[in-house]
Scaffold this active site. Structure first.
Site, PDB file in Angstrom:
ATOM      1  N   GLU A 120       0.847  -1.194   0.000  1.00 30.91           N
ATOM      2  CA  GLU A 120       0.000   0.000   0.000  1.00 30.91           C
ATOM      3  C   GLU A 120       0.883   1.244   0.000  1.00 30.91           C
ATOM      4  O   GLU A 120       2.015   1.211   0.479  1.00 30.91           O
ATOM      5  CB  GLU A 120      -0.894   0.035   1.249  1.00 30.91           C
ATOM      6  CG  GLU A 120      -1.782  -1.171   1.420  1.00 30.91           C
ATOM      7  CD  GLU A 120      -2.481  -1.176   2.780  1.00 30.91           C
ATOM      8  OE1 GLU A 120      -2.113  -0.345   3.639  1.00 30.91           O
ATOM      9  OE2 GLU A 120      -3.385  -2.005   2.977  1.00 30.91           O
ATOM     10  N   LYS A 122       2.174   4.717   1.445  1.00 30.51           N
ATOM     11  CA  LYS A 122       2.273   5.313   2.775  1.00 30.51           C
ATOM     12  C   LYS A 122       2.055   6.825   2.625  1.00 30.51           C
ATOM     13  O   LYS A 122       2.938   7.555   2.207  1.00 30.51           O
ATOM     14  CB  LYS A 122       3.629   5.037   3.409  1.00 30.51           C
ATOM     15  CG  LYS A 122       3.728   5.500   4.854  1.00 30.51           C
ATOM     16  CD  LYS A 122       5.057   5.097   5.469  1.00 30.51           C
ATOM     17  CE  LYS A 122       5.115   5.516   6.932  1.00 30.51           C
ATOM     18  NZ  LYS A 122       4.980   6.980   7.111  1.00 30.51           N
ATOM     19  N   ASP A 124       1.458  10.774   3.315  1.00 30.41           N
ATOM     20  CA  ASP A 124       2.113  11.773   4.144  1.00 30.41           C
ATOM     21  C   ASP A 124       1.072  12.813   4.540  1.00 30.41           C
ATOM     22  O   ASP A 124       0.970  13.893   3.974  1.00 30.41           O
ATOM     23  CB  ASP A 124       3.263  12.426   3.375  1.00 30.41           C
ATOM     24  CG  ASP A 124       4.240  13.121   4.304  1.00 30.41           C
ATOM     25  OD1 ASP A 124       5.144  13.797   3.805  1.00 30.41           O
ATOM     26  OD2 ASP A 124       4.088  13.000   5.532  1.00 30.41           O
ATOM     27  N   TYR A 228      -7.472   2.292   5.254  1.00 26.46           N
ATOM     28  CA  TYR A 228      -6.696   1.096   4.975  1.00 26.46           C
ATOM     29  C   TYR A 228      -6.708   0.062   6.090  1.00 26.46           C
ATOM     30  O   TYR A 228      -6.086  -0.994   5.963  1.00 26.46           O
ATOM     31  CB  TYR A 228      -5.236   1.480   4.691  1.00 26.46           C
ATOM     32  CG  TYR A 228      -4.642   2.444   5.707  1.00 26.46           C
ATOM     33  CD1 TYR A 228      -4.499   3.785   5.396  1.00 26.46           C
ATOM     34  CD2 TYR A 228      -4.258   2.023   6.974  1.00 26.46           C
ATOM     35  CE1 TYR A 228      -3.969   4.682   6.306  1.00 26.46           C
ATOM     36  CE2 TYR A 228      -3.745   2.903   7.890  1.00 26.46           C
ATOM     37  CZ  TYR A 228      -3.593   4.236   7.560  1.00 26.46           C
ATOM     38  OH  TYR A 228      -3.068   5.122   8.482  1.00 26.46           O
ATOM     39  N   LYS A 316      10.550   3.157   3.639  1.00 24.44           N
ATOM     40  CA  LYS A 316      10.673   4.605   3.483  1.00 24.44           C
ATOM     41  C   LYS A 316      11.535   4.930   2.271  1.00 24.44           C
ATOM     42  O   LYS A 316      12.648   4.424   2.131  1.00 24.44           O
ATOM     43  CB  LYS A 316      11.294   5.215   4.742  1.00 24.44           C
ATOM     44  CG  LYS A 316      10.457   5.016   6.007  1.00 24.44           C
ATOM     45  CD  LYS A 316       9.337   6.015   6.094  1.00 24.44           C
ATOM     46  CE  LYS A 316       9.865   7.380   6.454  1.00 24.44           C
ATOM     47  NZ  LYS A 316       8.771   8.359   6.666  1.00 24.44           N
ATOM     48  N   CYS A 410      28.411  44.028   8.084  1.00 19.49           N
ATOM     49  CA  CYS A 410      27.064  43.548   8.354  1.00 19.49           C
ATOM     50  C   CYS A 410      26.103  44.055   7.272  1.00 19.49           C
ATOM     51  O   CYS A 410      26.070  45.265   6.996  1.00 19.49           O
ATOM     52  CB  CYS A 410      26.604  44.025   9.722  1.00 19.49           C
ATOM     53  SG  CYS A 410      24.878  43.576  10.102  1.00 19.49           S
ATOM     54  N   CYS A 413      23.652  46.707   9.194  1.00 22.24           N
ATOM     55  CA  CYS A 413      24.107  47.962   9.809  1.00 22.24           C
ATOM     56  C   CYS A 413      25.469  48.447   9.311  1.00 22.24           C
ATOM     57  O   CYS A 413      25.894  49.549   9.664  1.00 22.24           O
ATOM     58  CB  CYS A 413      24.143  47.803  11.328  1.00 22.24           C
ATOM     59  SG  CYS A 413      25.439  46.680  11.924  1.00 22.24           S
ATOM     60  N   CYS A 426      28.179  39.827  13.604  1.00 21.69           N
ATOM     61  CA  CYS A 426      28.150  41.278  13.762  1.00 21.69           C
ATOM     62  C   CYS A 426      28.115  41.576  15.256  1.00 21.69           C
ATOM     63  O   CYS A 426      27.210  41.121  15.960  1.00 21.69           O
ATOM     64  CB  CYS A 426      26.918  41.863  13.072  1.00 21.69           C
ATOM     65  SG  CYS A 426      26.670  43.621  13.439  1.00 21.69           S
ATOM     66  N   CYS A 432      22.424  47.363  15.583  1.00 15.26           N
ATOM     67  CA  CYS A 432      22.044  46.511  14.456  1.00 15.26           C
ATOM     68  C   CYS A 432      20.581  46.122  14.621  1.00 15.26           C
ATOM     69  O   CYS A 432      20.233  45.336  15.514  1.00 15.26           O
ATOM     70  CB  CYS A 432      22.944  45.274  14.409  1.00 15.26           C
ATOM     71  SG  CYS A 432      22.649  44.233  12.967  1.00 15.26           S
TER      72      CYS A 432
END
Length: 673
Positions: A120, A122, A124, A228, A316, A410, A413, A426, A432
């Site tokens: 079957e 699976k 999600d 199921y 999986k 940065c 700033c 920074c 900032c």
């Protein structure tokens, strides 16, 4: 015709039309005819004040609910053991065959048949457990911890493919399936939704809708469901998986057509490979396939481990990967001043969503993956567990792209950046803006100082208009400062000032967490508060002292020492204390009068608990004499694992540590029942 008889006839007729439309994809009437019958039923219900339990008018979503009530399943909802590759899948098959052969050797007069297999998809989405009593849908719940889930009956009624009544009237059954949002429905939803309301992916959209307290929101998502399994049966038994699936079909449940049966295990493997090739063409998300032995008596003989059925396993699929073009890299500033690169890629479909942003972690990551000269080139990306996709590396090994230029200043700033290890920082803490806003927002958050009504927008406004540069500045705000701001009336200003005042007496653990000490979380700050019971002692602790405490390694110890050695942080804390902030010292530990199951045990909590919060569980454990820590080691005696427990549970099993996963058992051991 008598109104009640007419209503019963209309309900039966409309439900039959819905079954053919939503479950069989075989419409019997056009929308105009259906709508006319529906309107007539609605008129009769309004005139009579009577609504039949399985009336389709109940599917539009009722009133806002106050909360979810726990529901105890009639039978446990088992997890599935997982095979990540064909070798592990074959090992499962070998173990199952050995158990069957052993049984047949001992029971030659009643042997089990040769195993056959069902494969079957699976899904999600979100696991559903529906309870029908004498043919009526009486309850619906999430999986929860497998024993107790959350009742979501009103939300489930909005899914039109789920029958409100079924032909089987002779007892009580529990039917299990998966609630999903089709990818085509997600795309249509997002076409008309505002940018703020767009849904990022189908799985979260389905789970969020089914766990939304407003059923009208659920109805708008137009969810679907596939079924199921029957976990509990009153008055009925099946010989095979095929019989059970036919029962589901006969009772109007939607069963996914991609269910296949095989006598040879090699054919099972071929089917799994075929599903993977067709995966991208499906209109819903799957993350693997489930292989089951079909004979029910064989299932009874094989039974279960502590957590998994021995007769089924989830195969999986590997995390989906693809390639796309790396277009640009931007640099974001975080609360601690850390500069994080974010990659912008050419839009590509991956695992059911459109991907445009990918993580690069830090400059060390860029170097390690040979991405320094990758702009404009094709790169591999991977998306797993619905987190932001990761760039794995370049398709070509050549330095054939434009260079990713690391910033020297940065981006917010302009302050010169400092490199520490693989990261850029920074250090302009007071000038900032992104740092200031993030630091103040964290300080005011619920798990920290819990300043009600505070938000990122509030922090941004206070920073830009009132020059609030650090958490201590919050305690200097005046009514006249706030009331003059845009969107700040008298009431909002008063409420915020009162919330700030209330925060002055938060407990010491919350205050420490609010400070944002690097490499520490709620568990560590709580442990520090309970061990030292004094802010000055914590601020003056040495690394040698700290490393002796539970869950504190040298990295964490040095982070704590360096944080409190920073003159900026010391000055900020002193300013808060002068302005009336008084972190409350935790009460002295409760003296345990008599021994309990947890007395003198080191316990780790992981995962999500459903009948209590983790904090409540930790407090109760300590009342019973346990020492609660945050990491698993050889010194750990017990691990309490809730839903979605991750690496800590795996490590506990590897070390042979006792694990408690049954929440009812936990409550009994905590002497709560």
């Amino acid at each position: 015709m008598d109104p009640m008889n007419e209503m019963e006839k209309l309900v039966a007729e409309l439900n039959n039309y819905s079954y053919h439309y939503y479950t069989l994809d075989e419409p019997l009437v056009d929308d105009k005819e259906y709508d006319a019958l529906y309107d007539r039923l609605l008129q009769l219900e309004q005139e009579s004040g009577v609504v039949l339990p399985d009336s389709p008018t109940q599917r539009v979503g009722g009133e806002l609910l106050k909360g979810f009530l726990p529901h105890r399943h009639l039978a446990p909802l088992w997890s599935l053991d997982k095979a990540q590759n064909l070798e592990k899948l074959s090992s499962w098959h070998t173990r199952a065959r050995k158990l069957i052969n052993d049984y047949n050797t001992k029971n030659p007069d009643t042997p089990l048949p040769e195993p056959t297999y069902a494969v079957e998809l699976k899904f999600d989405g979100l696991t559903l457990n529906l309870t029908y009593e004498n043919g009526r849908l009486v309850q619906a719940a999430t999986r929860g911890n497998g024993v107790v889930g959350e009742g979501i009956l009103e939300q489930i009624k909005t899914i039109r493919s789920i029958p409100l009544s079924i032909p089987f009237k002779d007892g009580k059954i529990e039917v299990q399936g998966e609630g999903i949002m089709n990818l085509s429905v997600l795309a249509a939803y997002n076409e008309t939704a505002s940018d703020k309301d767009k849904l990022k992916n189908a799985r979260n959209a389905a789970a969020g809708a089914l766990r939304n307290l407003d059923p009208k929101v659920t109805a708008k998502r137009r969810l679907s469901a596939y079924f199921y399994n029957i976990g509990y049966m009153d008055g009925i038994r099946f010989d095979t998986q095929q019989d059970m699936m036919q029962f589901l079909r006969d009772n109007h449940f939607r069963v996914n057509p991609y269910v296949s049966y095989f006598e040879n295990f090699d054919d099972v493997i071929a089917q799994l490979e075929d599903i993977q090739t067709r995966r991208s063409g499906l209109d819903y998300l799957i993350d693997g396939a489930v292989v089951k032995i079909t004979d029910m008596r064989t299932r009874e003989v094989l039974g279960y481990t502590d957590k998994f059925p021995r007769w089924a396993i989830a195969y999986k699929f590997e995390a989906e990967e693809t390639s796309t073009i790396l277009e640009s890299v931007s640099w974001n500033v975080g609360r601690t001043g850390k500069i994080t690169p974010l990659a912008r890629v050419e839009a590509v479909e991956l695992a059911g969503v459109t991907v445009q942003n990918c993580t690069l972690n830090n400059i060390g990551d860029i170097e390690r993956k040979n991405l320094k000269h990758a702009l404009g080139t094709r790169v591999y990306i991977r998306r797993s567990n619905d987190v932001i996709p990761e760039i794995l590396g370049k398709v070509s090994e050549e330095n054939d792209g434009e260079e990713i230029v690391y910033p020297e200043n940065c981006p917010a700033c302009g302050f010169p950046l400092e490199q520490r290890g693989a990261h850029l920082f920074c250090n302009n803490k007071l000038g900032c803006e992104p740092q200031i806003v993030a630091r103040i927002t964290h300080f005011a958050s619920r798990d920290a100082m819990d300043i009600e009504t505070f938000s990122v927008k509030t922090a941004t406004q206070l920073q830009s208009e009132l020059q609030v540069r650090e958490p201590a500045d919050l305690y200097t705000l005046q009514f006249d400062d706030l009331v003059g701001l845009e969107r700040f009336g008298e009431r909002k200003a008063s409420n915020l000032l009162q919330a700030i005042e209330d925060s002055k007496t938060r407990d010491l653990a919350s205050f420490l967490y609010a400070l944002g000490i690097p490499n520490t979380g709620k568990t560590t700050t709580r442990m520090l508060a309970e061990h030292y019971r004094d802010l000055d002692k914590i601020m003056n602790a040495t690394a040698e002292e700290l490393v002796e405490l539970p869950d504190v390694g040298m990295i964490v110890a040095e982070s704590i020492v360096e944080f409190f050695a920073d003159p900026f942080m010391r000055a900020s804390i002193e300013k808060m204390l002068e302005l009336g902030v008084q972190p409350q010292v935790p009460e002295a530990p409760v003296v345990v009068v008599s021994d309990s199951y947890f007395t003198n045990k080191t316990v780790v909590l992981t995962g999500t608990l459903h009948t209590m919060t983790r904090d409540d569980a930790a407090a109760r454990l300590e009342e019973l004499g346990a020492k609660v820590t945050g990491s698993v080691s050889k010194k750990t005696d017990i691990v309490i694992a809730g839903e979605k427990a991750g690496s800590k549970l795996t490590k506990a099993r590897d070390l042979g540590i006792e694990v408690i996963e049954d929440e009812e058992q936990l409550r009994q051991l905590l002497e709560l029942e």
